[in-house]
Write a protein that holds these residues in place. Structure first.
Motif, PDB file in Angstrom:
ATOM      1  N   LEU A  56      30.675  12.747 -46.513  1.00  0.00           N
ATOM      2  CA  LEU A  56      30.849  11.990 -47.754  1.00  0.00           C
ATOM      3  C   LEU A  56      32.242  11.563 -48.299  1.00  0.00           C
ATOM      4  O   LEU A  56      32.164  10.427 -48.837  1.00  0.00           O
ATOM      5  CB  LEU A  56      30.289  12.927 -48.907  1.00  0.00           C
ATOM      6  N   TYR A 114      32.342   8.370 -45.958  1.00  0.00           N
ATOM      7  CA  TYR A 114      30.948   7.505 -46.262  1.00  0.00           C
ATOM      8  C   TYR A 114      31.321   6.828 -47.498  1.00  0.00           C
ATOM      9  O   TYR A 114      30.941   5.391 -47.583  1.00  0.00           O
ATOM     10  CB  TYR A 114      29.798   8.131 -46.047  1.00  0.00           C
ATOM     11  N   VAL A 115      31.182   7.422 -48.780  1.00  0.00           N
ATOM     12  CA  VAL A 115      31.070   6.890 -49.910  1.00  0.00           C
ATOM     13  C   VAL A 115      32.224   5.751 -50.266  1.00  0.00           C
ATOM     14  O   VAL A 115      31.900   4.704 -50.735  1.00  0.00           O
ATOM     15  CB  VAL A 115      31.150   7.868 -51.164  1.00  0.00           C
ATOM     16  N   HIS A 165      31.386   2.746 -47.893  1.00  0.00           N
ATOM     17  CA  HIS A 165      29.977   2.046 -47.989  1.00  0.00           C
ATOM     18  C   HIS A 165      29.993   1.443 -49.570  1.00  0.00           C
ATOM     19  O   HIS A 165      29.605   0.196 -49.615  1.00  0.00           O
ATOM     20  CB  HIS A 165      29.131   3.360 -48.293  1.00  0.00           C
ATOM     21  N   TYR A 166      30.752   1.911 -50.578  1.00  0.00           N
ATOM     22  CA  TYR A 166      30.607   1.456 -51.961  1.00  0.00           C
ATOM     23  C   TYR A 166      31.777   0.426 -52.283  1.00  0.00           C
ATOM     24  O   TYR A 166      31.763  -0.428 -52.926  1.00  0.00           O
ATOM     25  CB  TYR A 166      30.247   2.425 -52.912  1.00  0.00           C
ATOM     26  N   LEU A 202      34.349  11.885 -55.723  1.00  0.00           N
ATOM     27  CA  LEU A 202      33.269  11.285 -55.768  1.00  0.00           C
ATOM     28  C   LEU A 202      32.418  11.053 -56.878  1.00  0.00           C
ATOM     29  O   LEU A 202      31.853  10.211 -57.392  1.00  0.00           O
ATOM     30  CB  LEU A 202      32.229  11.977 -54.775  1.00  0.00           C
ATOM     31  N   LEU A 251      24.795   9.071 -55.651  1.00  0.00           N
ATOM     32  CA  LEU A 251      25.414   8.349 -54.636  1.00  0.00           C
ATOM     33  C   LEU A 251      24.524   8.409 -53.476  1.00  0.00           C
ATOM     34  O   LEU A 251      24.362   7.569 -52.485  1.00  0.00           O
ATOM     35  CB  LEU A 251      26.721   8.454 -54.594  1.00  0.00           C
ATOM     36  N   SER A 263      21.493   5.784 -51.159  1.00  0.00           N
ATOM     37  CA  SER A 263      22.009   4.967 -50.005  1.00  0.00           C
ATOM     38  C   SER A 263      21.885   5.726 -48.741  1.00  0.00           C
ATOM     39  O   SER A 263      21.823   5.075 -47.439  1.00  0.00           O
ATOM     40  CB  SER A 263      23.561   4.731 -50.051  1.00  0.00           C
TER      41      SER A 263
END
Length: 500
Positions: free
Chosen positions: A202, A205-206, A209-210, A294, A317, A321
């Motif tokens: 995470l 990824y977060v 991705h965002y 996060l 989140l 996704s």
């Protein structure tokens, strides 16, 4: 379909959790060992099991829910978690081996045992057990609530909160009654593997991705949400620098005598394992920055979360996704982060009552382990009932637990290194400290003057304990210092080599 996939992944891991806990007792007499085997793992857990078990103190449902929620609501003040745990490990380097040696020398299995032995009053252990239970039950409720929220969320609402709460209770009780501390240590291994893997994923990824990376995310955070990066954080929280320092200081002292921490100490095979853990465990805290960050990332992705919904910042989140199977795995990691500490809390309550309360009744004196196992089920059931009837916010419950438990510091820790502290002094200080913390917390005066209410109560506690001790007569205890006081009994190098 998403609900079915995520729930199936979760169910498989929960069955594996129960099986792993039960397998932990294989070769240990099928769970027929005594109270010491059940409550402190027979004092035989090696460095790896002690490491993962004590690391569980830092990774609970708070890590996935409360930490992200605080990051979302306030920002910087949430860093107190990293501060107090790291400082607590440093203090534990000294305190852990000292308590381990004291308990091993006298055949003790918890803080209630230690207090009763130190002052030579079995009834005092019972009083401490009752008081500690009052402050520990909300923490069990915290874990049940946290796991329930996780299960309901990852099932996309297919599993209701009420059923999710019951699953948390049933899974934990299922293996802790049989396997005790050793089972919790085995399950901690599975939990830590999943926690490290999911939070590591995470963390990458977060932002990618965002926000297309950490650079754009942090730039946006500094530009648009700078209030979250300084004290007292966002809003009129009252969580300024004085609160941060006082809370970090109080909790770092309290965590070393917290009953679950002491259970980890006493389960160690030797004191060196505790010293090594004290050096290595702070590195584990690096992962705590992930849910905090996060939570702040969620400010841009899912704005407008208020109240208890903010605790779902991280999972909002994830659910929006990731594929359902990945949601299920992350949910398992979060659920195990509730189950492991909840199991140890239930076990500790059972041990305290079996050893220090029910053992005072003649018919239960020779059945301490059986009594403790019954209390585990009762304590878990009571916490479950409280979850249904008196839900509360996650962080508030954990803070009350620490502030209340902090009032045991003079009686548990100071008394073991200072012979002059009398029973009257320690007991009077404890009564005043608990009264002050309850008044301040339940009247909404926490923090008070910007300072953690628990530290104010502890100051009053110490003042009264010292005043009564010096003003009153000395306790008439003929036992030598070696039998009453605790010390870190360092082994010579040759002995360590032979034992290794």
């Amino acid at each position: 379909m998403n609900a079915a996939v995520a729930t199936s992944v979760f169910a498989v891991f929960m069955l594996a959790t129960v099986a792993l806990g039960l397998l932990a007792m294989r070769g240990r007499g099928g769970g027929t060992g005594g109270l010491a085997e059940w409550s402190v793992g027979g004092r035989s857990l090696g460095p790896v099991f002690i490491w993962v078990l004590m690391a569980g103190e830092g990774y609970t449902s708070f890590s996935y829910l409360g930490a992200a929620g605080w990051g979302y609501n306030y920002g910087a003040p949430v860093l107190y978690v990293v501060a107090y745990m790291s400082c607590g490990y440093a203090i534990g380097y000294v305190v852990g081996p000292m308590l381990w040696a004291y308990a091993r020398r006298h055949g003790l299995v918890g803080i209630t045992d230690m207090v009763a032995h130190r002052f030579g009053r079995p009834w005092l252990g019972a009083v401490v057990a009752v008081l500690a239970t009052v402050f520990l039950l909300p923490y069990i409720q915290l874990q049940i609530t946290g796991m329930g929220v996780v299960v309901s969320t990852i099932s996309y609402g297919a599993i209701s909160l009420n059923w999710a709460y019951f699953v948390a209770f049933a899974v934990t009780t299922g293996f802790v009654v049989v396997s005790g501390l050793r089972g919790s240590a085995w399950v901690s291994v599975l939990k830590d593997v999943l926690v490290i893997a999911t939070l590591g994923f995470l963390a990458l990824y977060v932002p990618m991705h965002y926000f297309d990376g950490y650079g754009p995310f942090l730039d946006r955070l500094v530009t648009e949400k700078s209030e979250w990066l300084t004290f007292p954080g966002h809003g009129d929280s009252g969580l300024g620098q004085a609160w941060f320092i006082s809370t970090s200081f109080l909790n770092s002292l309290t965590v070393v005598i917290f009953p679950t921490t002491v259970a980890g100490y006493l389960g160690a095979r030797n004191a060196d394992a505790l010293r090594r853990n004290a050096m290595y465990l702070p590195a584990y805290n690096i992962l705590l920055f992930v849910p905090m960050l996060l939570g702040m990332a969620a400010l841009f992705v899912v704005p407008g979360l208020v109240g208890a919904e903010s605790n779902l910042a991280l999972f909002k989140l994830v659910v929006d996704s990731l594929p359902a199977w990945a949601v299920g795995v992350i949910g398992v990691a979060a659920a195990l982060s509730s189950i492991v500490p909840m199991a140890v809390f239930m076990l500790v309550i059972g041990t305290m009552w079996g050893r220090s309360v029910l053992s005072l009744v003649p018919r239960w004196e020779q059945r301490q382990k059986g009594a403790a196992q019954v209390v585990v089920v009762v304590a878990g059931g009571l916490a479950l009932l409280l979850t249904y009837t008196a839900p509360n916010t996650l962080v508030r419950l954990s803070l009350i637990s620490y502030e209340g438990m902090a009032q045991l510091l003079p009686m548990v820790l100071l008394a073991l290194v200072w012979r002059r502290l009398t029973l009257a002094g320690a007991f009077s200080g404890l009564a005043v400290g608990v009264a002050v913390v309850c008044v301040l917390v339940f009247t909404g005066n926490d923090p008070v003057w910007g300072v953690n209410a628990g530290l104010v109560a502890l100051a009053a506690n110490l003042a009264v304990a010292l005043a009564v001790t010096f003003a009153g007569p000395r306790d008439r205890d003929e036992r030598p210092d070696d039998d009453v006081l605790a010390k870190d009994e360092l082994e010579p190098p040759a002995a360590r080599t032979v034992r290794a």
